[in-house]
Write an enzyme that holds these catalytic residues in place. Structure first.
Site, short mmCIF file in Angstrom:
data_model
loop_
_atom_site.label_atom_id
_atom_site.label_comp_id
_atom_site.label_asym_id
_atom_site.label_seq_id
_atom_site.Cartn_x
_atom_site.Cartn_y
_atom_site.Cartn_z
N HIS A 110 -4.84 -0.41 -8.74
CA HIS A 110 -5.65 -0.33 -9.96
C HIS A 110 -4.76 0.08 -11.13
O HIS A 110 -4.04 1.08 -11.04
CB HIS A 110 -6.78 0.70 -9.79
CG HIS A 110 -7.69 0.76 -10.98
ND1 HIS A 110 -8.67 -0.18 -11.21
CD2 HIS A 110 -7.76 1.64 -12.03
CE1 HIS A 110 -9.31 0.12 -12.33
NE2 HIS A 110 -8.77 1.21 -12.84
N ASP A 146 -13.82 2.01 -7.74
CA ASP A 146 -12.52 2.65 -8.02
C ASP A 146 -12.59 4.17 -7.84
O ASP A 146 -12.01 4.93 -8.61
CB ASP A 146 -12.07 2.32 -9.46
CG ASP A 146 -11.99 0.83 -9.73
OD1 ASP A 146 -11.73 0.08 -8.77
OD2 ASP A 146 -12.19 0.43 -10.89
N CYS A 713 27.37 -21.77 -9.59
CA CYS A 713 28.62 -21.03 -9.45
C CYS A 713 28.74 -20.31 -8.12
O CYS A 713 29.84 -20.12 -7.61
CB CYS A 713 28.80 -20.05 -10.61
SG CYS A 713 27.37 -19.00 -10.88
#
Length: 908
Positions: A110, A146, A713
């Protein structure tokens, strides 16, 4: 970390994809990926990565129906047998039957410091509410929103003008990925905490939508700024101007005198805004100001806020009577402040005569009282400290002539790749695109069909001198040299944003100019260039921190005391010379570190691939880089590159290219003992042992050779394959080559595009002929493809002996050179791998980590890849040993290449 877990990843996005990749790389087994359905025929990035790896992927539009879990969906989830659910970014509602199902439960990322800012718009609200700290939380999922126990948190400072993108790109995305992996490790080892979220400070904010993002004007300026930047990009803070909705982007607090500008009425605002040369200035109810740089109209058109009105500019060549009176009035104001100065001469310097910042405010206020139409800012005084210069500046502003002149660009435009690309083709010197001094040009060629793309200016010696002079002036006397480090970083972030906005155009130009496959150009050539500028932008204001500046205890000369400290300083004018294989990326690797350190630069792109460098010059000007800081000179390496390397005003040369040219640059740089860094040729060995994961070794080995058509390279110039798997390895490689599609680099299904230019193709064909003549076995390829353009077949040689030319020299093309080594002969193959004058990169494939680490210690190369290849990152230093050069690009070490150390001792 000792233990590994069986994981289910639930979510979506590139963030989810990166978490997935890192977890698999760390040895955890992802038993299932649960993501969203394809949108418009496009799979989510997480789904793409998982499908590519053969991980089971489930795409459910929803997990619940009418508030209840869909049993078929839950059953499909349970079938994978996960021990832990990982939710890096998930927009779907996941039922508790799934959340609580695994042995270890579920963890969620979150983007806020919980319990603050619960909800889906957490980053936005962090800025809207003016938080000084941002961050993220990884928590244990529960049945709340949450609200679950905290596993770990990380935080960062919020800059005064940070946007959502700034926070996400600088911290929340990269550090969030690392933290998700760390959290899984902690759970696997039984060390993960479960810290209940505190009730104090908990907040929940809803999702911000366009209809509730209207600006409320009865607020202080800081609150207006936070509202605008908190809504930047999506959904966009807006107001009504002239009867239509106008969205505001790119705000910053403006701490200065009120600038000159044209008033603009804004519905609901008690005071009109001002359209100024720098943007739209708006006012808070505290009288303070916010500067808004861009505006977007209802039809989607976005303009610089400074261009809201179009006004004709007027100029004058001499002072009018009114202006002469104004000059004398200002002279009297200076005299009143500088009472110690007998006469205010044209050469009188405001600050050298004893004035301070307090006197600046007084002077501007006195001028404002006499001439209300003349709006000056504090910065104007610091930019023109002598009286004559100040009067010239004031008169220009009084006349309205201080507006930045438009950047004039002549383009070559082409309709290609379903878009119109606009390509500058002139030299870029001191902020302007101009023809070469002698008007010479040359043609740059599309390697896919041999056609001419554009006639490009070919810089002369006079152009080199002009560019170096402009860079020197910008460094010693210009705005760049006085700019604070954080502002320098802001310009670099802005440039990165512009490069990202133009990424498809840049990738298309890169593809037609260099032959790079478009999808690779988009992801690597352009994508890593953007990442590089963002990475070094973050370093700008940290160079004097930690080891970059230190206090040093020394022996005191009693009875006196001494303080000794060091500081890091930019070097000055830097010359950067780049190759043709990754035109934009090589520019970024060197230029970003150079600019972050505070230097100015003159860059010479490869003669055959100048176009993305010139497009970069255009974007740098639009980003606001002062004139002279960046200069681009297309043309001959023997002429331009040589003159830059021996020029007395150039203090540093950064070069990527061939070893012979690097040696010549070192000789030329000795004329004034320039600092030099060189990234040169390579013949990188890749050792493949019989105990490797063979299919992976085949896949990665082919990438090591054929990536970017072999024009790489760090390409594996020589493969050493253990005898017992040699034949099978070769057989599998040939099988895979036959599946590769060779063709138009703009075709999204193409695997292998044309070589960069005709002379290089001819050199590669000669290289293959030499290999055959010396007795190596040509297993596949070695020929030009029969079609227009400079295409070459991917090539495989076996039975390559150590003395052969192709065993010792770099092809720089799609040529796989395979040598066999005896079973178990570790030290023998190491000796053979190190028998080269090059030391750029190397690699080893084996399941035996002890053997891998032993070999990594013994290989004489700047980079060693173990069970992977071509994995470079902007934070990891890159550079070679021996005749592959010295000095580093990328990472913190690259900054040292563009800084010098000064020791200062004070007696007190």
């Amino acid at each position: 970390y000792q233990h590994k877990l069986k994981l289910a990843l639930i979510g979506q996005s590139i963030f989810g994809q990166e978490v997935y990749n890192r977890l698999r790389k760390e040895g955890h087994k992802v038993v299932g990926v649960f993501t969203v359905p394809d949108k418009n025929g496009q799979a989510d990035p997480l789904a793409l990565a998982a499908e590519k790896d053969g991980t089971p992927v489930f795409k459910f539009p929803r997990w619940r129906a009418k508030g209840k879990p869909i049993q078929e969906v839950v059953a499909a989830y349970k079938s994978v047998g996960a021990e832990l659910n990982v939710l890096p970014f998930c927009t779907q509602f996941i039922p508790m039957d799934v959340i609580d199902c695994p042995k270890h439960g579920s963890i969620i990322y979150h983007p806020s410091i919980l319990p603050r800012h619960r909800g889906a718009s957490a980053i936005n609200w962090t800025l809207i509410q003016g938080d000084k700290k941002a961050g993220f939380t990884i928590f244990w999922a529960d049945d709340g929103l949450d609200t679950g126990p905290i596993l770990l948190q990380r935080e960062c400072d919020v800059g005064q003008n940070d946007t959502v993108d700034d926070l996400y790109n600088r911290f929340l995305f990269p550090e969030g990925i690392k933290a998700m992996v760390e959290a899984v490790h902690l759970i696997a080892d039984g060390k993960a905490p479960r810290i209940p979220q505190p009730k104090e400070g908990a907040t929940y904010e809803g999702i911000q939508k366009k209809e509730n993002a209207e600006i409320s004007w009865d607020q202080p300026a800081a609150a207006l700024h936070n509202w605008i930047r908190g809504h930047d990009k999506v959904p966009g803070a807006w107001a009504t101007i002239d009867g239509q909705v106008v969205t505001f982007y790119g705000s910053s607090l403006l701490d200065a005198s009120v600038p000159a500008g044209q008033e603009l009425a804004i519905k609901g605002a008690s005071r009109p805004g001002l359209v100024t040369k720098n943007g739209l200035v708006i006012f808070g109810n505290d009288g303070k100001m916010v500067l808004v740089r861009n505006l977007q109209f209802e039809d989607g058109k976005m303009i610089p806020a400074s261009k809201y009105f179009s006004a004709d500019e007027t100029t004058a060549l001499e002072l009018t009577e009114e202006e002469k009176k104004m000059a004398e009035d200002i002279r009297a104001i200076w005299k009143g402040i500088l009472s110690n100065v007998a006469v205010i001469e044209d050469s009188t310097d405001f600050f050298k005569s004893g004035a301070s910042s307090m006197h600046v405010v007084r002077m501007l206020e006195e001028i404002k009282q006499k001439y209300s139409g003349l709006q000056l800012q504090n910065e104007d005084v610091y930019m023109a400290t002598k009286f004559a210069d100040f009067i010239q500046m004031a008169v220009r502003k009084f006349r309205g002539e201080d507006k930045e002149e438009e950047l004039v660009i002549d383009y070559v435009s082409k309709n290609v790749n379903n878009m119109t690309v606009n390509m500058p083709y002139q030299c870029f010197i001191n902020g302007q695109f101009i023809n070469a001094d002698d008007e010479k040009t040359y043609d740059t060629i599309n390697p896919a069909d041999g056609s001419i793309i554009a006639s490009v200016s070919s810089a002369s010696l006079a152009d080199v001198d002009k560019a170096v002079a402009a860079a020197k002036e910008a460094f010693e006397n210009g705005e760049w040299g006085r700019m604070n480090a954080r502002e320098r970083g802001r310009l670099m972030y802005r440039l990165a944003d512009l490069m990202e906005e133009h990424q498809e155009e840049l990738a298309t130009i890169e593809s037609i100019d260099s032959g790079a496959v478009y999808t690779l150009a988009l992801k690597t050539h352009v994508g890593m260039s953007v990442q590089t500028f963002r990475y070094f932008a973050g370093w700008c204001d940290k160079i004097q921190a930690s080891e970059y500046g230190a206090t040093i205890p020394i022996n005191q000369a009693r009875p006196n005391h001494n303080l000794t400290f060091t500081k890091k300083e930019p070097i000055g004018v830097c010359a950067i010379v780049i190759p043709w294989n990754y035109p934009l990326m090589m520019l970024a690797w060197k230029s970003a570190a150079c600019l972050a350190a505070g230097n100015t630069l003159v860059l010479k792109p490869a003669q055959v691939t100048p176009l993305t460098s010139l497009k970069f010059a255009e974007l740098s000007a639009k980003a606001g880089f002062p004139k002279g800081v960046i200069n681009i000179l297309p043309g001959s390496g023997g002429l331009v590159g040589q003159h830059l390397s021996e020029h007395p005003d150039v203090r540093k040369v950064g070069f990527t290219g061939s070893t012979p040219t690097g040696k010549q640059i070192m000789k030329s740089a000795a004329t004034n003992l320039k600092k030099v860094s060189l990234e040169l040729g390579g013949k990188s060995p890749l050792i493949i042992f019989s105990d490797c994961e063979l299919d992976r070794a085949v896949k990665m080995g082919m990438g090591a050779v054929y990536f970017n058509k072999g024009e790489n390279c760090i390409a594996a110039g020589r493969l050493f394959v253990e005898e017992s798997i040699h034949d099978e390895f070769v057989r599998k490689v040939v099988e895979e080559i036959k599946k590769m599609k060779i063709g138009d680099p703009l075709d999204r299904s193409t695997d292998h595009g044309p070589q960069n230019h005709k002379a290089h193709l001819e050199k590669l064909l000669q290289y293959c002929e030499t290999g055959v003549k010396e007795g190596a076995t040509l297993v596949y390829g070695g020929r030009q493809v029969r079609r227009p353009g400079f295409f070459m077949e991917p090539t495989v040689f076996t039975d390559v002996e150590d003395h052969m030319y192709i065993a010792q020299e770099e092809s720089f093309g799609p040529v796989m050179v395979i040598s066999k080594f005896k079973n178990g002969d570790v030290d023998g193959v190491l000796r053979r791998a190190n028998t080269t004058e090059y030391g750029l990169a190397s690699g080893v494939f084996t399941k035996d980590i002890s053997k891998a680490l032993y070999i990594s210690e013994k290989l004489e190369a700047g980079t060693v890849f173990i069970n992977t290849y071509n994995k470079t990152d902007v934070a990891a230093p890159f550079g070679g040993f021996k005749q592959s050069g010295f000095g580093k690009d990328l990472g913190e070490e690259a900054l040292h290449e563009y800084l010098r150390t000064k020791a200062i001792t004070v007696e007190y």
